[in-house]
Design a protein around this motif. Structure first.
Motif, mmCIF file in Angstrom:
data_model
loop_
_atom_site.group_PDB
_atom_site.id
_atom_site.type_symbol
_atom_site.label_atom_id
_atom_site.label_comp_id
_atom_site.label_asym_id
_atom_site.label_seq_id
_atom_site.Cartn_x
_atom_site.Cartn_y
_atom_site.Cartn_z
ATOM 1 N N PRO A 184 -16.662 7.904 4.233
ATOM 2 C CA PRO A 184 -15.751 6.802 4.547
ATOM 3 C C PRO A 184 -16.419 5.666 5.317
ATOM 4 N N ARG A 185 -17.327 6.016 6.237
ATOM 5 C CA ARG A 185 -17.942 4.956 7.051
ATOM 6 C C ARG A 185 -18.812 4.033 6.211
ATOM 7 N N GLU A 186 -19.127 4.449 4.987
ATOM 8 C CA GLU A 186 -19.951 3.606 4.119
ATOM 9 C C GLU A 186 -19.105 2.711 3.216
ATOM 10 N N LEU A 187 -17.802 2.621 3.513
ATOM 11 C CA LEU A 187 -16.901 1.826 2.672
ATOM 12 C C LEU A 187 -16.284 0.695 3.473
ATOM 13 N N SER A 188 -15.883 -0.357 2.771
ATOM 14 C CA SER A 188 -15.165 -1.453 3.435
ATOM 15 C C SER A 188 -13.721 -1.026 3.671
ATOM 16 N N GLY A 189 -13.009 -1.821 4.450
ATOM 17 C CA GLY A 189 -11.618 -1.500 4.756
ATOM 18 C C GLY A 189 -10.768 -1.342 3.503
ATOM 19 N N GLY A 190 -10.914 -2.291 2.577
ATOM 20 C CA GLY A 190 -10.122 -2.237 1.347
ATOM 21 C C GLY A 190 -10.460 -1.010 0.514
ATOM 22 N N GLN A 191 -11.761 -0.668 0.476
ATOM 23 C CA GLN A 191 -12.171 0.515 -0.283
ATOM 24 C C GLN A 191 -11.634 1.779 0.367
ATOM 25 N N GLN A 192 -11.660 1.806 1.702
ATOM 26 C CA GLN A 192 -11.123 2.980 2.394
ATOM 27 C C GLN A 192 -9.650 3.155 2.075
ATOM 28 N N GLN A 193 -8.940 2.021 2.015
ATOM 29 C CA GLN A 193 -7.517 2.137 1.745
ATOM 30 C C GLN A 193 -7.269 2.640 0.331
ATOM 31 N N ARG A 194 -8.119 2.224 -0.611
ATOM 32 C CA ARG A 194 -7.977 2.754 -1.975
ATOM 33 C C ARG A 194 -8.182 4.255 -1.993
ATOM 34 N N VAL A 195 -9.198 4.711 -1.237
ATOM 35 C CA VAL A 195 -9.449 6.155 -1.192
ATOM 36 C C VAL A 195 -8.247 6.872 -0.585
ATOM 37 N N ALA A 196 -7.683 6.267 0.462
ATOM 38 C CA ALA A 196 -6.517 6.885 1.090
ATOM 39 C C ALA A 196 -5.372 6.992 0.086
ATOM 40 N N ILE A 197 -5.222 5.975 -0.744
ATOM 41 C CA ILE A 197 -4.169 6.024 -1.759
ATOM 42 C C ILE A 197 -4.498 7.089 -2.803
ATOM 43 N N ALA A 198 -5.777 7.151 -3.212
ATOM 44 C CA ALA A 198 -6.182 8.178 -4.180
ATOM 45 C C ALA A 198 -5.928 9.568 -3.616
ATOM 46 N N ARG A 199 -6.234 9.738 -2.336
ATOM 47 C CA ARG A 199 -6.028 11.039 -1.707
ATOM 48 C C ARG A 199 -4.553 11.443 -1.748
ATOM 49 N N ALA A 200 -3.702 10.446 -1.533
ATOM 50 C CA ALA A 200 -2.267 10.736 -1.563
ATOM 51 C C ALA A 200 -1.787 11.008 -2.991
ATOM 52 N N LEU A 201 -2.375 10.298 -3.960
ATOM 53 C CA LEU A 201 -1.915 10.457 -5.349
ATOM 54 C C LEU A 201 -2.421 11.749 -5.978
ATOM 55 N N ALA A 202 -3.583 12.242 -5.501
ATOM 56 C CA ALA A 202 -4.214 13.397 -6.144
ATOM 57 C C ALA A 202 -3.307 14.617 -6.143
ATOM 58 N N VAL A 203 -2.464 14.748 -5.139
ATOM 59 C CA VAL A 203 -1.580 15.919 -5.085
ATOM 60 C C VAL A 203 -0.344 15.738 -5.970
ATOM 61 N N ARG A 204 -0.270 14.599 -6.684
ATOM 62 C CA ARG A 204 0.906 14.293 -7.496
ATOM 63 C C ARG A 204 2.185 14.463 -6.665
ATOM 64 N N PRO A 205 2.303 13.624 -5.649
ATOM 65 C CA PRO A 205 3.445 13.801 -4.744
ATOM 66 C C PRO A 205 4.751 13.414 -5.426
ATOM 67 N N ARG A 206 5.827 13.974 -4.916
ATOM 68 C CA ARG A 206 7.139 13.589 -5.429
ATOM 69 C C ARG A 206 7.501 12.213 -4.898
ATOM 70 N N VAL A 207 7.046 11.983 -3.671
ATOM 71 C CA VAL A 207 7.355 10.716 -3.013
ATOM 72 C C VAL A 207 6.108 10.263 -2.275
ATOM 73 N N LEU A 208 5.831 8.974 -2.342
ATOM 74 C CA LEU A 208 4.686 8.423 -1.623
ATOM 75 C C LEU A 208 5.210 7.625 -0.435
#
Ligand SMILES: Nc1ncnc2c1ncn2[C@@H]1O[C@H](COP(=O)(O)OP(=O)(O)OP(=O)(O)O)[C@@H](O)[C@H]1O
Ligand SMILES: [Mg+2]
Lengths: 381, 286
Positions: free
Chosen positions: A153-177
């Motif tokens: 994570p420390r090797e990413l920009s703020g926007g890239q980190q936020q994308r990863v955070a979104i990917a992390r949330a989506l990977a579990v196929r949540p019912r609600v985000l």
């Protein structure tokens, strides 16, 4: 507040939801939250339909995060129940609620590579290896971060980190985000891009229910199907985004969602079959979209700054006259501030007559009845 | 630092009063620290009449009493450090993440342990768990036993228990500091993603605390290797550690060469551990 439409999911729906990563509805059933004796969320009833993006906006301290944390399971409601799909989750711990969450500062795990961050939820839920690999790849591709899988994570920009955070949330196929001010740590330019990306993301995952907490009305207006405006721990208005913007039910909503000019008027004649009422401001009679006002009612006529024009035409049939006070040129837009019978009125115009009047001049303003909305005078919640 | 000085040098070449400031502390260190150390090291090579005797070094290093003390020292120190890490970790996790009223007060109370002389805790232990202590007399009375049933105190494990009690705060402090820096958002996100508390501790909280654990752990090792008061105070039969052996040889037997040989080993062990501590702390950015 809109009518409560509780859409219970059948078991089959839930299975289907798991396969598609589709959402369930979120239902706040008279949920209140208190810290000690301090009530920060007054009994709240709200339904977020499956696949809907609900933006919760409001001033700082109005209870937005608290409502989101109640869904996540970090604050226990003092009363009321929370249901996600057919499940009453009020008594479930956060890890059994099947959600995804993204917070303001991303909260990526700093000692894990991007791919392990994204895999975290799946591992926690005991998914098997091939599935994890596939989902991680999918999720990273969805947010355009596939080539960054091996980074920290420390090797990413703020926007890239936020994308990863979104990917992390989506990977579990949540019912609600659940998104709590996900973009507020980013600067304006990146934020605009990310808003568009989240909109695109939702188009590719149309079943995903999203609760989006934000300060930012632009994010809310751009993304949300519906908006709930919070004030002092209560929802002071809730409705489809465009309707709430065009026909704000009260002063707070009008002023919080976009800019609004609010002219004090006295109703002359209530709304007819076409929905238009007439009202008097000083000795000018104006026509505006009405609700249930009656003749003699004190009311406010809401006109958005971009709907005021310096030139008349067949649609801009209302006319008021004000004294020009200030002119602010902002490149794309020019803002004029006028004084109309003691009420400051703001005009935002993209094109203006070449000979702009001088401050102090009397200037007529024109606007269309369809661009207005009458709202009650004592509209505080 | 020195580079900055060198760059600034041309203009003030004549005299550099800044450099002279190294003399007083260096002299003080030499006088109070390195000279006595050197004396000890030298004494290790000379027998008690002042004649060089290297064979004695080999004899001592192979002797039963030395090896026994070395094993005791390492065992006690490793066991006590492990105990400190476990107890410190559990306590720190509770204090940092389980909100209960007064947790701040408890943390500060445990902190004050650091201020107490170590052997006082041992004294308290003898009152509690000693053969005439509260636990034993209570048990003897309750079950009308003829002999004190609990006598773990006068053993290696008694020493370890006392050291764990005394040195846990040295782990607890850096751990609490590390835990206070862990982003609550990470913990909450992990929880929402489906991680149960144990997984969160293992995968989110502990990785953030590794530098603190290593720093605190090696500090504990260092302190327990050199612990004297506790071991002496408990006076368990047969539990002789290196510092105790040095004391015995030097003060009770006046065998100065033997004492100095063991002291050199003890110093080497300490410096080695200290080096490890600095290395770990440096690498992990503690
Ligand atoms: N842990 C807590 N203990 C006591 N009061 C709290 C706690 N968390 C929040 N509050 C209070 O609850 C109220 C609502 O807080 P909340 O975080 O929901 O606001 P918000 O709408 O998210 O504000 P912001 O836009 O600043 O994030 C605030 O008055 C806040 O002080
Ligand atoms: Mg908030």
């Amino acid at each position: 507040m809109s009518a409560v439409t509780f859409t219970g999911n059948s078991v089959m729906d839930i299975d289907a939801a798991k396969v598609r990563g589709a959402g369930s509805n979120v239902y706040f059933d008279k949920v209140s939250v208190a810290y000690g004796t301090h009530v920060v969320l007054h009994p709240l009833t709200l339904d977020i339909a499956p696949g809907e993006i609900l933006a919760m906006i409001g001033p700082s301290g109005s209870g937005k995060t608290t409502a989101l944390r109640a869904v996540a399971g970090f604050v226990r409601p003092a009363s009321g129940r929370i249901r996600i799909g057919a499940t009453d989750v009020t008594d479930l711990p956060p890890y059994e609620r099947g959600l995804g969450m993204v917070v303001q500062n991303y909260a990526l795990f700093p000692h894990m590579r991007v791919e392990d961050n994204v895999a975290f939820g799946l591992r926690a839920q005991g998914a098997d290896k091939p599935l994890i690999g596939e989902r991680v790849k999918d999720a990273l591709a969805t947010v355009g971060m596939a080539t960054f899988a091996r980074r920290y994570p420390r090797e990413l920009s703020g926007g890239q980190q936020q994308r990863v955070a979104i990917a992390r949330a989506l990977a579990v196929r949540p019912r609600v985000l659940l998104l709590d001010e996900p973009l507020s740590a980013l600067d304006a330019q990146i934020r605009r891009n990310m808003v568009e990306e989240i909109a695109r993301l939702h188009r590719s995952l149309p079943g995903l229910t999203i609760l989006y907490v934000t300060h930012d009305q632009t994010e809310a207006l751009t993304l949300a199907d519906k908006i709930a405006i919070m004030r002092d721990g209560r929802v002071c208005s809730h409705g489809p985004t465009t309707e709430l913007y065009r026909r704000p039910p009260n002063r707070f909503t009008a002023e919080f969602l976009g800019r609004a000019n609010l002219l004090p008027v006295t109703v002359v004649e209530g709304a007819g079959p076409k929905g238009f009422a007439t009202a008097r401001h000083g000795d000018v009679v104006l026509t505006g979209a009405g609700r249930d006002e009656r003749a003699g009612d004190k009311s406010l006529l809401c006109i958005r700054p971009q709907h005021l024009s310096l030139t008349a035409d067949s649609e801009h049939t209302n006319r008021i006259v004000g004294t020009l006070r200030e002119v602010h040129w902002q490149g794309e837009l020019t803002h004029l501030v006028l004084d109309v019978g003691g009420t400051p009125v703001r005009v935002s115009a993209t094109k203006l007559p070449t000979a702009l009047p001088e401050p102090g001049a009397r200037v007529p303003l024109f606007f269309a009845p369809t661009d207005t909305s009458l709202l009650p005078e004592d509209a505080g919640v | 630092m020195s580079e900055a000085l060198a760059i600034g040098a041309p203009t003030v070449r004549k005299r550099e009063p800044g450099r002279l400031w190294i003399v007083p502390p260096a002299a003080l260190l030499a006088l109070l620290f390195f000279y006595p150390l050197a004396l000890i090291a030298r004494q290790a090579f000379l027998d008690d009449s002042g004649v060089a005797n290297v064979a004695e070094i080999i004899r001592v290093l192979n002797s039963r009493f030395f090896l026994n003390a070395l094993v005791n020292t390492v065992t006690i120190s490793v066991a006590a450090t492990a105990g400190c890490l476990i107890v410190g970790l559990v306590l720190a996790l509770i204090l940092a993440f389980v909100p209960f009223p007064g947790s701040g007060f408890i943390a500060r109370l445990i902190d004050t342990f650091i201020a107490l002389p170590t052997f006082l805790v041992t004294l308290a232990f003898t009152f509690l768990y000693g053969s005439a202590g509260m636990l034993n007399s209570g048990l003897m009375e309750a079950f009308s036993l003829p002999l004190p049933p609990v006598d773990f105190l006068y053993s290696t494990w008694g020493v370890v228990l006392a050291e764990v009690t005394v040195y846990t705060p040295f782990i607890l402090r850096p751990l609490l500091a590390a835990f206070s820096l862990v982003d609550r958002g990470q913990i909450e996100t992990a929880s929402v993603l489906g991680a149960r508390p144990f997984r969160i501790v293992r995968q989110v909280i502990l990785p953030a605390a590794v530098p603190a654990m290593i720093a605190g752990g090696s500090l504990c090792l260092l302190l327990t290797v050199n612990e004297f008061g506790i071991v002496l105070f408990i006076g368990a039969k047969g539990v002789i550690t290196l510092p105790l052996l040095i004391y015995g040889k030097a003060i009770q037997e006046s065998a100065y060469q033997v004492a100095c040989i063991i002291a050199v080993v003890n110093i080497a062990l300490s410096l080695g551990l200290f080096g490890l501590y600095r290395f770990a702390a440096g690498r992990l950015g503690a």
